[in-house]
Design a protein around this motif. Sequence first.
Motif, PDB file in Angstrom:
ATOM      1  N   GLN A  82       0.828  -1.413   0.108  1.00 51.56           N
ATOM      2  CA  GLN A  82       0.083   0.053   0.092  1.00 51.56           C
ATOM      3  C   GLN A  82       0.955   1.293   0.113  1.00 51.56           C
ATOM      4  N   GLU A 160      -3.373  -3.684  -1.066  1.00 51.63           N
ATOM      5  CA  GLU A 160      -4.003  -2.219  -1.011  1.00 51.63           C
ATOM      6  C   GLU A 160      -3.224  -1.433  -1.570  1.00 51.63           C
ATOM      7  N   GLY A 163      -4.094   2.167  -2.048  1.00 49.86           N
ATOM      8  CA  GLY A 163      -4.839   2.616  -0.665  1.00 49.86           C
ATOM      9  C   GLY A 163      -4.478   3.848  -0.229  1.00 49.86           C
ATOM     10  N   THR A 192      -8.066  -5.592  -1.018  1.00 48.76           N
ATOM     11  CA  THR A 192      -8.715  -4.427  -1.015  1.00 48.76           C
ATOM     12  C   THR A 192      -9.931  -4.546   0.057  1.00 48.76           C
TER      13      THR A 192
END
Length: 317
Positions: A82, A160, A163, A192
């Motif tokens: 992420q 992610e 994100g 996710t």
Amino acid sequence: MIAVKNLSKHFGQVKAVDDISFDIADGETLILLGTSGCGKTTTLKMINRLIEPTKGDISVNGKSIHEQSPEALRRGIGYVLQNNGLFPHYTVAENMAIVPQLLKWDKQKIEQRTDELIQKLHLVEEQLSVYPDQLSGGQQQRVGLARALMADPPVLLMDEPFGALDPVTRFKIRREFKQLDELKRKTIIMVTHDVQEAFEMGDRICLMDKGRIIQTGTPAELLFKPANNFVIEFLKEQRLQLEFKAVTLMDLWDTLPENLSQAESIDSSQTVWEALELLTANSKQPLSATNPANGQSKTITFESLMTAFYQYQSTET
């Protein structure tokens, strides 16, 4: 390509992952979707042995992950985080070269692969000598993906990946990644909690809750054949938009009108959502789609598309 069998991870009395099983075909993208704490990231990390399972087994390309060292396993699996996970004291080029150097690639091969990826990911050569904090969030995420793809691994894990980006950048990068040819030949597992993202990116979705799998299926199967009330409630608030993203032109083919005029061509595998975007951008000028199986063409107008969609919706719900 990947088989997960009776996998569990317990932290003391907490069952973070509780006896789950699923398979992923070669070249497929599977999304692990669910609320925070449902076990999706723990599952992802067990696949490349960042976390060791309490019980169960995982195989990649027919070989158990425990038949090789964690280091060797990870060199054959791309991993995108992420927050991009870039080393701040390494330049972009140095970050991208980490795995190839571990694999003892020569300098020329590393440079050729680097040049190839920066072009595909819309980076420029001048950025290779800068440090990650000198790049925008979107550029850092592109570099993170480039690093994961450098050694051309057959499997890519994405935790992610969008994100940390703002909504506008996130939408743009997500659309770019979906069209990237490098990703179309990978087996991908992506985590996710964003339902729209799952429906845009995934061939299939594995919906999890409290460490267990509630339902695994295509986006359309989750919408039109939900396993239980949890699935219905989880998707309820965004249902119409999700249906637009799950239903393809081929799903509506028999109820679309015959092609009567020349129009801009659109791939028949595109979703209703993608067709609506094109129609809106082109002031609702007609589109034309061709069935690859028989060469038949259909005209797609805003009105005919919506009529066909609502007819399909009424038969499926």
